[in-house]
Structures are given as structure tokens and as C-alpha cells.
Design an enzyme around this catalytic site. Sequence first.
Site, short mmCIF file in Angstrom:
data_model
loop_
_atom_site.label_atom_id
_atom_site.label_comp_id
_atom_site.label_asym_id
_atom_site.label_seq_id
_atom_site.Cartn_x
_atom_site.Cartn_y
_atom_site.Cartn_z
CB ALA A 70 3.71 -0.65 2.21
CB CYS A 84 -0.90 -0.01 0.89
SG CYS A 84 -0.06 -0.16 2.44
CG HIS A 139 8.37 4.18 -3.64
ND1 HIS A 139 7.97 3.45 -4.72
CD2 HIS A 139 8.41 3.28 -2.96
CE1 HIS A 139 7.75 2.06 -3.92
NE2 HIS A 139 8.46 2.56 -3.55
NE ARG A 168 12.56 -1.54 1.92
CZ ARG A 168 13.69 -0.75 1.85
NH1 ARG A 168 13.29 0.09 3.52
NH2 ARG A 168 13.58 0.14 1.13
FE1 CFM Z 1 13.12 0.06 -4.84
FE2 CFM Z 1 12.23 -2.32 -5.90
FE3 CFM Z 1 11.36 -0.63 -4.17
FE4 CFM Z 1 13.79 -1.29 -3.44
FE5 CFM Z 1 12.48 -3.07 -1.72
FE6 CFM Z 1 11.70 -4.33 -3.68
FE7 CFM Z 1 10.03 -3.13 -1.91
MO1 CFM Z 1 11.17 -5.25 -1.21
S1 CFM Z 1 14.76 -1.77 -4.44
S2 CFM Z 1 13.00 0.48 -2.59
S3 CFM Z 1 14.30 -2.04 -1.13
S4 CFM Z 1 11.61 -1.01 -5.81
S5 CFM Z 1 12.63 -5.15 -2.15
S6 CFM Z 1 12.34 -4.63 -6.25
S7 CFM Z 1 9.34 -4.32 -2.98
S8 CFM Z 1 11.28 -3.24 -0.35
S9 CFM Z 1 9.23 -1.33 -2.57
#
Ligand code: CFM
Length: 529
Positions: A54, A51, A183, A85
Amino acid sequence: MDAKGRVLDKYNARVYKNRKEHVLVKATGDQPQVIAANTRVIPGIMTHRGCCYAGCKGVVLAPIKDVAVITHGPIGCGFYSWGTRRNKARPGEDGKNFVEYCLSTDMQEADIVFGGEKKLRQAIKETVEIFDPGMIMVCSTCPVGLIGDDIHAIAAEAEELYNRPVMAFSCEGYKGVSQSGGHHIANNGLIKRVLGTGSGTRIKHAINILGEYNIGGDGWEIGRILKKCGYHVVSVMTGDGSYKEMQEAHTAELNIVQCHRSINYIAEMLKTKFGTDWIKVNFVGAESTAQSLRDMALYFGDQELIDRTEEVIAEEMEEVAADMEYYRTRLKGKTAALYVGGSRAHHYQLLLQDFGIDTILAGYEFAHRDDYEGRDLTEEIKEDADSKNIESITVSPDPDKYHLRLTPEQFEELKTKIPLDTYPGMIRDMKDGAVIVDDLNHFETEEFLKLLKPDIFFSGIKDKYVAQKGGTLSRQLHSYDYSGPYAGFKGAVNFGRDVTMGIYTPAWGFVTPPWKHTPTLVGTYGGDF
Ligand code: CFM
């Protein structure tokens, strides 16, 4: 019928129409291929996505060790984004490391009925009294947005009261279509209040590392190599990161971007605000690491740095050569499928190539079209109601700190040699006939594994055990199953060792899933609606 056709054939017409746009088979030749991405999941489909909260709190903000991040919401949200994580962090200069803590307002039913603002004020007060952090951040969860607690007003009030920055993030879980929106919200907040707010001036060969979260210690290994080459790392966004270091982000001469998806907004905004160029790097894979180091040295164009970089590459490669060769003999010719968030399904293909492993399927949970097709898209990404729901901010050049390192001519020339201010995307690096799937769901995972029979399926906690119960070895690429680091030269060896151990464990041959010998229910997926 090819694998795509056979798997999607089970859907009813409406679901088929949607999903067929999200699945591609890599075509021969270089013609651009278009994939649908960053759209809503069809209700009822078992997705692996997370989500918005997250993405904001769990992914981007939580690894900043000297900021106390408070989750305003039910305890489950805080707990989920705390322990799952492996973004490692060591205490900073001030001896503080809040990554170890889960700070939450623990909202109950009564707070949802009568409002949770009182509880949030109290949580901030306690945080100041107990931890005395230099900066506080508050992140919203779904109920907060639904009942309308004004976290921004409370943050502003607390900022006055406690005389320190208190930032609020409206990252309610339901915003956007996945964690990707989170993000973006976190990126916006950091650029507004933190990045480049310090007083330092430019430092020679200084860089910021963007989109590196120190999972399993990756960031530490990357930092070690970069320092050995002679770089000064100003800040890491955000693995083992520090807000104090991020405040000096404008002192860097170059930003390097590991995970494009989670942080491309900051890379772009730092370019606009401070004139700092960014290049896409990949420190996953020994060959990729070497290439990225060479690209960085070429950006600076300093002969001493170029020579030092070659020395470091030679030294590090030499150190791992025997191990890499051994694991290559064990792994060459094996096949892999990958399904991770928004960048690793690409990066890890390049590490697999170091060992001669072919990727036959790769998928992303929440990537956008540019992560698949590259930033220079053939057609504009269409904005929809969901993407408009996430604030997109514009910044302007800082009157004092803006500085361009390259002339426009130098920039254009370098752009032909290194991935300067761009990212070519995952599809380009895939072999003809490989399957690319956006938002791969549970049903498609099972079906593709049955059809393609990869030797290993790299994915996460939600699908690992389903795959293994079906007889396919699976390793987590989010958490590395408690191993790592996997980045850099030495990390590549760790990875080769772990994959070899997995593939040569005979257990997977003993597993006989029920669908191999007993007829199972067969039907169309999704029904008629
Ligand atoms: Fe970038 Fe990722 Fe992500 Fe990531 Fe991660 Fe991920 Fe993630 Mo899990 S590199 S930041 S450190 S997009 S492994 S492939 S899914 S937490 S949001």
C-alpha cells in the site's frame, strides 16, 4: 489517573508494557519526550495500519500519471490501491493518465501453486499493446514474495523486449511493520532509475514539491500559489506527477517537503546526489502556508521574490479573510482529536489553530520517531530486524550535476531561520497535557473518545463510523470525505466550512450508543499469554 493511565489500565501486564511506550502526555516545558514508534503491532490488536505494498504502490507510485503500474497479485490488492485514495490527476502532455486504471495480473490459486511469472509476462505484453506507456512499474504483493516469482528478471527481460524502462518493486505487503517500508522502497526505486536522469540544467527559482499527493486537488491549489509567487515547479512527487518531469528533478534549486514521512529518503538522497537543499513546508493552514512561502523566499534571498511573496500572501489572505473570520466565530474553543498516517496529524493541527480549535489528542499510524520528536533526535533510532528488512541505499554526488547553492556559512546562517534540511516534528507544536498516541488501535480510539469527548475526531474510513455511532462527529483526513482541496488559503476556507457544517449538525446529539445506558462486557484486553 490521567487519560493515558485510564485507557491503558485495561490491558494485561505484557500489552501494557508495550503500549505505555507508544502513548505520551505532552509535558510542560521544552524538554524532549521520547515515544516508541515504527515497531510491530501486537498480534490480536486491531490496528489501522496498512501494508508495505500500500505504501509503495498505493501511496508513492500510483499517482504518477504517465507510468503504467502493474500489481502482480490477487485482484483485491490492485483494487484496494486503485479507488480508495483521492490522488487526482489530469492527463499529461502525451494525453495519458493511467491513474484511472487498475492494472493487475489477477493471480489465482493455480498461479500461486504453479507460479505467476507467465501471467506477469502476459500482463506486461498487454499493457504495452493496449496503452503503449513510456514507463512500466511492477509491484509485488504478499504471495509473489512467498512463492518466489522473480519480478526483477521479468522486468529486465521486458525492458529489452519492449525497449522502455520496466521497473520492479519488491514491496510484498508483509515487509516491514506498516506501509512506511513501502514508501522507502518506492523512494529507492525512483532515485535509482528516474530522478535527475534527464539532461536539463538548473533553472532559476525552480523547485520540486516532495510528499504532495494531490488528495482532493491539494497539489493543484499549492501549485497555483507557488506559480503566482514566481516559482517554476519542475516536478511534483508524486501527486499528478509525471516521470518525465521527475527526470528533470536535478534542475531545481530547492526541494520543498510537505509529507516528511513518505519522502524524506528522496529529499536526503537528492541532497547527496545533486546538492539540492530541502526545506520542510506545510501548506495545510492559512498561517502555515504564509510561513512556508516566507521560508522559501528567504532561502532564495532574492528581494524581488520576497516582495512578490508578501504581495501574494496579502492578496490571498484578504480574499479569504471574511470567510475565515466567520468560521472562526463558529469554531473557536472547540476541541479535536486527530489520527492519520504519518504527517497529517501534525499539519492539520496547524489548520485547526487558524480557527481556534484545540487539539487534545493526536496520533499517527506509522510515523517514525523523527516525525514525532524531530529529526534532531536526542538519541539514535535503534535499528531492528524489521527496519533492516527494508533496503537502505546510499548515493554519491553526481559528477556533472552536483551543485551547492549555498556556501557552508550561508547554510548554517539560514538554518537558524528556516527548517533547512530538517523537520522539528509534531510534539513540539502540541499543547501541554495533550495526548500523543502512536499506532492508536480500535480499542484505544473508543476509550479515548469516551474520556476526552472531542467535538470532532479526524481520522479515516476504518474508524469514522465507529466514532459516529458513538456520537462523535468524524471527518476523514485521508480522503476529505469527497471534499477538498483543504490546502492553501482557499483550502482552509473549504475546511472551515466542512467542519462547521459537521459540528452544527445536531444529529450527533441524537445518537445514544449502547454503552451509555446498558452495561457492556468488561474485561481485560489481550488476556494472559
Ligand atoms: Fe504522507 Fe500522510 Fe502518507 Fe500522505 Fe495519505 Fe495519510 Fe497515507 Mo492516508 S501525508 S503520504 S496522502 S504519511 S492521508 S497522513 S495515511 S494515504 S501513507
